[in-house]
Design a protein around this motif. Sequence first.
Motif: not given
Length: 554
Positions: A432-441, A545-546
């Motif tokens: 699952w993504r926000i604006n096609d992105r996955v979280f990166v610390m 999951g990011g």
Amino acid sequence: MLQTLAAGGVVAVGAPLHAAAATCGAATSLVVPARGGFLGRLRPSAGETVVLDAGRAGALPRGIAHGPLAYRARRDGARFANPTLVVRRGDRLRVRVVNGLDAPTTVHWHGLTVDTRNDGLLPLIEPGGAYEYAFEVRNRGGLYWFHPHPHGATAGQVHDGLFGLLDVEDDEGIALRRALDIAPGAGETTLVLQDRRSAGRYVRSPAAAIHGFFGEAMFVNGSACATLDVDTRIHRLRIVNACNARTLLLGLKTATGRAVPFHVIGNDGGLLAAPVRTTAAFLASAERLDVLVDLRDAAVGDALVLETRAFDPMHAEVDMPADGDADAGHAAAAGADPHAAHGAAAAAVDPHAAHRASAAAADPHAGHQHGGEPGAASWPEGTPRDLVTLRVRRHVRVDRDLPTSLSAPLAAIDTTDARERPLRLGFKSGHWRINDRVFVMGETPIEVARGSTEVWLLRNYHTSMPHAMHLHGFAFEVQERETSPAQVAALAVDARGRLAADLGRKDTVLVWPGESVRVAIRFDLPFDGEQTYVFHCHNLEHEDGGMMLGVRVA
Ligand code: C2O
Ligand code: CU
Ligand code: CU
């Protein structure tokens, strides 16, 4: 309010309690937060450092179901598990968290305006280590909560029992208690709702990673099917959805099953300006709901049941198998911009137009209830269940009326010069993504100017599922809901599609498939230097999951 009850002809039904409790079996007494024990109310004195031990739950009240872990505290000889910290707005809170787990942890103060150092994303507290959180409580009075936030491991730690409450008191909240002649434990009850499986520890199956974790039963303050004894007065319920993933459609009914209206008086961000009468309210993970239930016309022996009603959970991920090998069909449909992919030319003009068509074509119930792995099907999301029974035990004479005003109305956020920021919620390549992105610390794709106002346009795809979007550090104003599913639109209280619990201020808002929700945020930062926060889905499996983005305010 008397009118409410008279009109419905409800409450004083005199039906036997067991009619309501039929699905529940033997009823146990609800754990009511007291001066110690599970969820006990702990009011730190000035300058005090509260010590919270994150570790094994140890002794908890008999009969309650809780994970293997808890936050334990001691004070004046009393022992607490998952305390309710009681603070006055403007107080400083100092909490030393000692990590007795075998994994790193943190504490996030959900809903509070704190700086990055206290926000709980970092630093990780290593096993055997400790960290001191210290901040001024700046938020409006209301019910907030705290829980672990170690990225990737949040869902497991919360499910396994780590959470606590924060009751922020302010003048308006105190005035309300006075007006109703109630106090915590006497006419006011906090309800923490968490669904669990009967077997102890958290296990994340591949399906849960996509849909979220769903338990087999709901535990309210640790009890399934509990009963709360009440008087014939206006009773306040302060409810927290502490489920990892489950959304509820809360309502009240008599023992014979007739719906009883109630008043929403507050939510995540504290009291509304005035009570709003409603018959049902959705409550997603992390959201809070403050309600008044009028029992003045009830008779001793009557029962009222707080229930979650049937609704379409709208797990409408396209071609997404329940076994977790999800992204094949979906990624193909989604592409770089799933909105465009669904509707070709029409979508370019009105991204929702095409969706409506395709959604109408599909049977909204088809393919649902895959909500998990084998065994989880025993309580699919959206199926009804009794949660807690209010049993009228005592008649008291009360001359208190429902207050007509609760708090000074908050001025609408001025968005004249606001930047509009689109944030699309979707699924691609296993995440699952926000604006096609996955979280990166360490990355902060959302950069905001200190002191500015932004309007965030939260758009969820039709082929998606509901996402409970939460922003750290700032409360927001829900301005509008557009293209809401019928079951949501049916509960709207104004022309902008807002629900009763959307009013006032929020820190978490549920965005349904096909829906657009516009929220306004003032990035006033009461701290020096730049600060970073996160914006994420509070379905904790999605968060881990990011489905989260860093936010930098400078
Ligand atoms: Cu209650 Cu970032 O979460
Ligand atoms: Cu689903
Ligand atoms: Cu989500």
